[in-house]
Design an enzyme around this catalytic site. Structure first.
Site, short mmCIF file in Angstrom:
data_model
loop_
_atom_site.label_atom_id
_atom_site.label_comp_id
_atom_site.label_asym_id
_atom_site.label_seq_id
_atom_site.Cartn_x
_atom_site.Cartn_y
_atom_site.Cartn_z
N LYS A 102 0.78 -0.98 0.07
CA LYS A 102 0.03 -0.08 0.27
C LYS A 102 0.76 1.19 0.03
CE LYS A 102 -3.83 0.57 2.50
NZ LYS A 102 -4.19 1.34 1.46
N GLY A 104 0.39 3.71 -2.86
CA GLY A 104 0.44 4.24 -3.83
C GLY A 104 -0.03 5.83 -3.98
N GLU A 111 -2.48 4.99 7.20
CA GLU A 111 -3.50 3.74 6.75
C GLU A 111 -2.77 2.74 7.73
OE1 GLU A 111 -4.36 4.59 2.10
OE2 GLU A 111 -2.54 3.64 2.69
C1 5RP Z 1 -2.93 5.05 -0.65
C2 5RP Z 1 -3.33 3.54 -0.90
C3 5RP Z 1 -4.32 3.09 -1.77
O1 5RP Z 1 -5.18 2.39 -1.02
C4 5RP Z 1 -3.84 2.40 -2.84
O2 5RP Z 1 -3.05 3.11 -3.56
C5 5RP Z 1 -4.84 1.98 -3.94
O3 5RP Z 1 -5.45 3.14 -4.61
P1 5RP Z 1 -6.41 3.04 -5.69
O4 5RP Z 1 -7.78 2.58 -4.92
O5 5RP Z 1 -6.77 4.55 -6.30
O6 5RP Z 1 -6.12 1.98 -6.65
O7 5RP Z 1 -2.60 2.78 -0.29
O8 5RP Z 1 -2.08 5.31 0.16
#
Ligand code: 5RP
Length: 262
Positions: A102, A104, A111
């Site tokens: 996680k 991204g 989180e």
């Molecule tokens: C944010 C995260 C998100 O949950 C992860 O990047 C997934 O994002 P998306 O639902 O837009 O694909 O970890 O820090």
């Protein structure tokens, strides 16, 4: 469900809609960050507004908190709430053991704190997030700005002693400026391609001075809800070992698609 949604958004939406079914009256709910989690926040807001469900929420980012307030959810701090019944969040990757990458969206620190403070973590995802082995998605690592190039060098040196296929740690940018997390920290994205031993990597990363947290969520997720663009979902529960398939009932009068722009 409006026809104009792209297949990927339909998949995210049905996963989010189904996951809301785990939320019960009076629960304290952790709200994830990202585009899939945004659907979940909108769905939860709708249930609260229309069915009178009473929940107290803790958001994992400033942008999720803003969206949650916009859709009528009560948002409190984790300091106030202390412990949560359930957290629902998206992911960048999940493996067969429901271990995750996680971060991204750059919210990995909050989180991880929120998910760890929850009795149950439910991950919502479309099928593109499913992998046999973690590592194709660059692993986000949150680091403090002080001496960040030294931290970067220490991480790259450490990576030559663990079983991974790539070794570069790139500073995440936001346009021409370094990306800053809600904590004011920097993010390094580790391009590893394949992580053979996620537990070992997580441990050694977090021992490097300057590293605040990494994006490996190991033994944290209980259930993954995988959405499909045809309106079906797959629910995998790592504790019971069950896999179930369902069709999600979508309401024609659904109004979460108007007025609120993510
Ligand atoms: C944010 C995260 C998100 O949950 C992860 O990047 C997934 O994002 P998306 O639902 O837009 O694909 O970890 O820090």
């Amino acid at each position: 469900m409006p026809a104009e949604l792209s297949p990927i958004d339909r998949a995210k939406y049905v996963a989010a809609r189904r996951a809301i079914g785990f939320v019960e009256d009076g629960m304290r709910v952790g709200l994830g960050t990202g585009s899939t989690a945004a659907w979940m926040v909108k769905c939860l807001g709708e249930v609260v507004r229309e069915d009178g469900l009473m929940v107290t929420c803790v958001a994992t980012s400033t942008r999720t908190a803003e969206l949650a307030q916009q859709v009528g959810l009560t948002v409190k701090t984790l300091e106030d709430v202390r412990w949560l019944d359930v957290t629902i969040d998206g992911t960048d990757e999940f493996d067969p053991k429901l271990n995750l990458i996680k971060g991204g969206g750059g919210a990995l620190l909050r989180e991880k704190i929120v998910a760890t403070a929850s009795d149950q973590m439910i991950v919502i995802a479309d099928r593109s997030k499913q992998v046999d082995r973690l590592g194709a998605f660059p692993l986000p690592v949150e680091i403090v700005p002080f001496g960040w190039k030294t931290t970067q060098a220490l991480i790259e040196e450490m990576l030559s002693n663990v079983e991974v296929m790539g070794r570069s740690a790139k500073l995440r940018m936001d346009g021409t400026e370094p990306f800053r997390s809600d904590q004011g920290n920097l993010i390094l994205d580790l391009h590893l391609r394949r992580i053979s031993n996620p537990a070992q990597l997580s441990l050694v990363l977090n021992q490097i001075p300057g590293v605040v947290e990494n994006g490996l969520f190991l033994d944290v997720c209980d259930i993954v809800v995988i959405g499909n663009s045809d309106g079906t979902v797959e629910l995998r529960d790592i504790n019971s070992g069950t896999v179930e398939h369902e069709r999600v009932d979508l309401l024609d009068g659904d109004n979460i698609f108007v007025d609120i722009v993510d």
